[in-house]
Structures are given as C-alpha cells and as structure tokens.
Design a protein around this motif. Structure first.
Motif, PDB file in Angstrom:
ATOM      1  N   GLN A 225       2.782   9.152 -12.015  1.00 49.08           N
ATOM      2  CA  GLN A 225       2.247   8.065 -12.848  1.00 49.08           C
ATOM      3  C   GLN A 225       1.849   8.571 -14.230  1.00 49.08           C
ATOM      4  OE1 GLN A 225      -0.581   4.922 -11.309  1.00 49.08           O
ATOM      5  NE2 GLN A 225      -2.032   6.070 -12.556  1.00 49.08           N
ATOM      6  N   THR A 236       2.680   1.744 -12.956  1.00 52.51           N
ATOM      7  CA  THR A 236       1.642   2.030 -11.964  1.00 52.51           C
ATOM      8  C   THR A 236       2.290   2.522 -10.691  1.00 52.51           C
ATOM      9  OG1 THR A 236       0.249   0.277 -12.877  1.00 52.51           O
ATOM     10  CG2 THR A 236      -0.307   1.078 -10.671  1.00 52.51           C
ATOM     11  N   ASN A 238       3.238   3.345  -6.881  1.00 45.20           N
ATOM     12  CA  ASN A 238       3.304   2.633  -5.608  1.00 45.20           C
ATOM     13  C   ASN A 238       3.331   3.690  -4.507  1.00 45.20           C
ATOM     14  OD1 ASN A 238       4.014   1.248  -3.301  1.00 45.20           O
ATOM     15  ND2 ASN A 238       5.996   0.547  -4.040  1.00 45.20           N
ATOM     16  N   GLN A 335       1.936  -5.744  -6.433  1.00 44.04           N
ATOM     17  CA  GLN A 335       1.343  -4.562  -7.052  1.00 44.04           C
ATOM     18  C   GLN A 335      -0.115  -4.344  -6.644  1.00 44.04           C
ATOM     19  OE1 GLN A 335       3.121  -2.198  -8.834  1.00 44.04           O
ATOM     20  NE2 GLN A 335       1.226  -1.126  -8.357  1.00 44.04           N
ATOM     21  N   TYR A 338      -0.056  -2.620  -3.304  1.00 46.02           N
ATOM     22  CA  TYR A 338       0.329  -1.217  -3.385  1.00 46.02           C
ATOM     23  C   TYR A 338      -0.829  -0.371  -3.938  1.00 46.02           C
ATOM     24  CZ  TYR A 338       5.108  -3.004  -2.809  1.00 46.02           C
ATOM     25  OH  TYR A 338       6.239  -3.624  -2.346  1.00 46.02           O
ATOM     26  N   SER A 339      -1.498  -0.891  -4.961  1.00 48.40           N
ATOM     27  CA  SER A 339      -2.612  -0.147  -5.553  1.00 48.40           C
ATOM     28  C   SER A 339      -3.765   0.009  -4.573  1.00 48.40           C
ATOM     29  CB  SER A 339      -3.092  -0.859  -6.826  1.00 48.40           C
ATOM     30  OG  SER A 339      -2.066  -0.951  -7.790  1.00 48.40           O
TER      31      SER A 339
END
Length: 548
Positions: A225, A236, A238, A335, A338-339
């Motif tokens: 990242q 960002t 994953n 997203q 995933y974060s």
C-alpha cells in the motif's frame, strides 16, 4: 547418507583400514558453502537498512545536483504530496535529503514517521489477538489434534495441508508441528525424517500458501500500500487480495509434497526399523490433546463461527450495512469490508484464544488475557526496531522522489524492451528467491523492493496484488535451501534426534527435491496466472487500470 537403522560395519579381511598418517580428503567447496559464507558475513537486516539510508542520502544529493526527474500523465483525483502538476502531467524532481526542508522533516517528524508507517499498526493490531490464541495453547492443540489418528496412506498430504495452514500459528508451526510430524511417521512405521522433511517443506517452502489470509497478508500488503500510493494516492490494500492465489498454492504444492516425499525421499532413506518402540508410543500419547484441550477446541470452534456470523451480519443485514459502501457499485462497495478485515483477524484470534483458554483452563481471568497481549508485543520487539528504520527508509525514499523517478524511468525502459507481463513477474520471482538465500526476513526484503517494483509495474498495467503475489512465491521455495534461515539449526537438531549423523549437507540434500519442484511449479503457476488473467482474490485482478 541418511537411512533408517543401519547395520553395523562388517569386520573381516575385506575391511579396508586407512593408514594412521593418512590425511582425510579436503572437503569440496559447493555453491551452498559459498552461500553460507557470504550470508554469514551479512549484518543484521536492521543494519542493512542503516546502510541503505546512508546510501540514499548520498544518492539523493547526486540526483538533485544532476537534475534527475520523471513525469507521467496524471489521471487521478489528488496528486501525491511529493509530486507537482504541470500541464496535465505529474512531475517528480529529485531532492537532496540534506536540504533544509528534508533535514527539518527528518528530525521534527521522527515520531510521526514511525507511527504513520502502515505495516506497524496493521501488525500490532493482529498480534494483540494472535498472541492470546498462541499463548493460550490454542494453536498448539489445534495442530496436534489435526494430525491425530491420520491414516498411514494419507499422512503425507495431511501433513502438507496442515503445514501450510499452520503459518497462522507463527513459531508453533516450527516448534510443534515439524517434530510432531516426524513422531507420527515413526509411530506408524514410516521413516521419521521423511515426515520431518514433508513438514519442513510445507511450513517453510510453502510459506506463500494458505487456506485463508492471515498475518502475513496484512504485513506484506501494508508495504504494498505504501508503495502503490506513489502512483495512486487513493489505493487501499485488500487483505484478501491474494486469497485465490495462496489457496491455489496449497492445491498445487500438496500433491508435489506427496509425490516427492513418498516417491523420492522415503525410498532414498530406506525402511525405518523403530516404528514399534514403546518410547515412541509414549511420546505420541503425550502429544495427544487432553480432555480439557478438546473442550477448549470445541469452544474455540463455536467462537470462530460467532465471529464469522457477526461480520457477515454487518455486511448483509438489511438496512444496516456498516461494512458496505452503498454509494458505490461492484467491488468498490466492498472496500470497507476489506479494510475491516484487519480488525476482523484481531477479533477472531482473540475470541478463539479466550474461548479455548476458558475451556482448557489456561485462561482464568481477564488479567491473563491482557498479560498474553503484553507478551505478544514483547515478542515483537525485534520487529519494532526493524520498523523504525524501515519506516524512515520508506519515508526518505518518498521525500527524495527517487522512488517514483526510478519506477517511471524503469517502466519506460521495460516498455521499450516490450517484455511480456509473465517475464516481468518471473523476474521479480527470481530476484526475491535469490535474495532469500542471504536475507531471511520477508518483510525486510519487501519493504526495500516494493517502493520501486510496485509503482513500476503499475505503470506497466500490472496490479500491486499481482506483484505482491510474485514476490511471495519467490520468497518461499528457497527458504528450505539456505542454512541462514533462522529455524534451520532447529530443524537440524530435530533431524539428529532420529539420526545423529545428519549434517547441514544431509539436510540440504534432503530438501533439494522439494525446492526444485516448488521452483518449477511456482514459476509456471505465476506465468499461467498472468496469461489467463485469473483473479487473485475478491476484488483483485492481474491488471491495474489507473483511476480516471
């Protein structure tokens, strides 16, 4: 030569005895000897980063004096803080790290540079939970329970799968699983060194493979990242970005380990004559999970299901989806989910650790849970030292602009060569596997390589996830072929428990067939993945498409 229980040396007139003054033959120097000598002269990875920072300071001064620069067509929403927009192009000019601004930033933002280092926060978050799972005894009991009662014929593939999954258990994979595999082989009448070799190949040679993402995914994607944001500030990570790839490694490497162990290694070792020893039976019985541990495992299983159900509800509950961005469509909507997986791993490991500990009697109060978290952080002390210097190296690389300049100009050179994407990624794979012979730390190598190769390959249309996957593959199979690997002396000691004559060369010869098989399969698998453009994980593909 490795073997089972060898017959005594024959006596008689045909026996040749060397003369008292005869000198032993001089040992032959091999490539492995050269690797060992060079590697032993290398300093600690932290010191390597100190040298790299010093070299970077000098190089930045040269680049600024000579006017090094690079530019690319800007298609994003917000340019990186270290680039300048000029006529629709993003321009990077080399800056000396000894300039007033950079020198002031170095000293005034020392703490900010460290705390802003993404991999540090990610690793600490997951480790708080993993420390409880490990120190409560959950990982050890799970490994021992998974191999109990395994059929003799299916023992090797089971060892292969459990070995690759055991990466989640960190040190327990080496300290518990590998000697246990040797013991299980001996108990069923098979050669224990064959079991040890299969387990070592799975745990260390198959380091890139797993059934589910875990701590290593979070750690490596943290560096990815930081590097990807040189080109795309909004990129960002994953944590599931390599899931299908690492799962495929398990599927490919398992039959390879099975074939090499049963068809090459075990026949070479010869029959094992100690399978019925009472001592082995007693030791195997001691390795069996106790009634308390079995109760703890049942509770841990229920806790894992509860955590999975809770996260699914936060993403799927009608009218209440905090982990889904409903303003976006497709994979972009996922997203937030995933974060949140970094926190999810923390909650999962914490929950199963506490549940197991309460059932097994290894956790009796909340104070013990917090103490285990503290022990986990103490175990990370060497990583924290490394992170300080790695964070400053990455930050100073960005301040100097040398990272994007090298990436952009390198991408232009590769474009003129017109090399296919598989060849580019195989180059990353080969380079990382070569470095692995001398530098064992996966994070140390990737933190140095990522700022150049990730943005360079993004400019060539290759996604950060695919570049990370190629690096991980190359970083795996040479682990079992270098005496510099931190656990190599431990594995050698485990071997000598069964055959005192085993030396470094014996162990390397034992593991060479696995390394060659993994190398060929890994290169082929990486190339095919790019050719057929298979997804690497949920929301992660081989190709990178710039925003805008």
């Amino acid at each position: 030569m490795l073997a089972g229980r060898r017959p005594a040396r024959p006596e008689g007139p045909e026996t040749t005895v060397a003369a008292p003054d005869a000198l032993p033959p001089a040992p032959r120097r091999t490539l492995l000897d050269l690797v060992e000598r060079i590697g032993n002269r290398l300093p600690d990875p932290v010191m390597i980063f100190v040298w790299m920072i010093g070299f970077l300071i000098v190089l930045s001064g040269i680049g600024a004096a000579l006017g090094w620069s690079a530019s690319l067509l800007f298609r994003g929403e917000a340019p990186p803080a270290w680039g300048e927009l000029e006529g629709g192009r993003l321009v990077f000019r080399a800056e000396s790290l000894l300039s007033e601004d950079n020198l002031a930033r170095l000293f005034t933002e020392t703490a900010k540079t460290l705390t802003g280092f993404a991999p540090l926060g990610l690793v600490l978050t997951v480790m708080y939970g993993a420390a409880v799972a490990e120190r409560s005894g959950f990982f050890s009991a799970l490994i021992r329970a998974s191999l109990r009662g395994a059929d003799r014929r299916w023992l090797t593939p089971l060892v292969a799968v459990v070995g690759m999954v055991s990466h989640h258990a960190s040190d327990a994979a080496y300290l518990v699983f590998i000697p246990l595999a040797a013991l299980l082989y001996a108990a069923v009448g098979r050669h224990p060194l064959a079991g040890l070799a299969a387990a070592f190949a799975a745990v260390s040679g198959g380091y890139a493979g797993n059934i589910t993402p875990g701590q290593m995914d979070v750690l490596l994607f943290g560096f990815t990242q930081e590097a990807a944001r040189i080109i795309d500030p909004a990129w960002t990570m994953n944590p599931l970005g390599n899931w299908w790839f690492i799962l495929a490694i398990v599927a490919v490497f398992t039959p390879l380990i099975w074939f090499v162990t049963d068809r090459i290694i075990e026949p070479r070792l010869g029959p094992w004559g100690g399978g019925g020893d009472a001592e082995l039976r007693e030791e195997l019985a001691r390795s069996a999970p106790t009634a308390d541990e079995r109760r703890g495992l049942r509770r841990a299983g229920l806790a894992a299901l509860a955590v999975a159900a809770g996260f699914a509800a936060l993403a799927l509950w009608p009218g209440y989806t905090p982990l889904i961005d409903e303003t976006k469509a497709g994979t972009a909507a996922l997203q937030p989910f995933y974060s949140a997986l970094v926190a999810g791993f923390f909650v999962l490991f914490l929950a199963v650790g506490v549940a197991f500990g309460s059932g097994a009697g290894t956790i009796r109060s909340h104070r013990e849970v917090f103490a285990m978290m503290g022990e986990g952080v103490r175990a990370l002390a060497p990583y924290l030292v490394f992170a300080f210097f790695a964070a400053h190296f990455v930050a100073m690389f960005n301040w100097s602009r040398l990272g994007p300049i090298a990436a952009i100009n390198g991408a232009h050179v590769l474009e003129t060569l017109n090399l296919p994407a598989p060849a580019l990624l195989l180059g990353v794979l080969g380079f990382s596997s070569g470095l692995d012979l001398f530098i064992g730390s996966a994070s140390a190598k990737w933190s140095a390589l990522a700022p150049v190769v990730v943005p360079m390959f993004m400019l060539l249309g290759i996604s950060p996830e695919m570049t990370t996957a190629a690096y991980r593959m190359g970083d795996s199979f040479t682990n079992i072929m270098t005496p510099l690997m931190s656990y190599f002396p431990l594995i050698l000691g485990f071997c000598r428990r069964w055959d005192p004559s085993v030396g470094v060369g014996s162990l390397l010869a034992l593991m060479l067939p696995y390394a060659l098989a993994f190398m060929a399969a890994g290169a082929l698998m990486t190339g095919l993945w790019v050719v057929f453009d298979w997804p690497l994980g949920p929301g992660a593909g081989v190709r990178y498409v710039p925003p805008g």
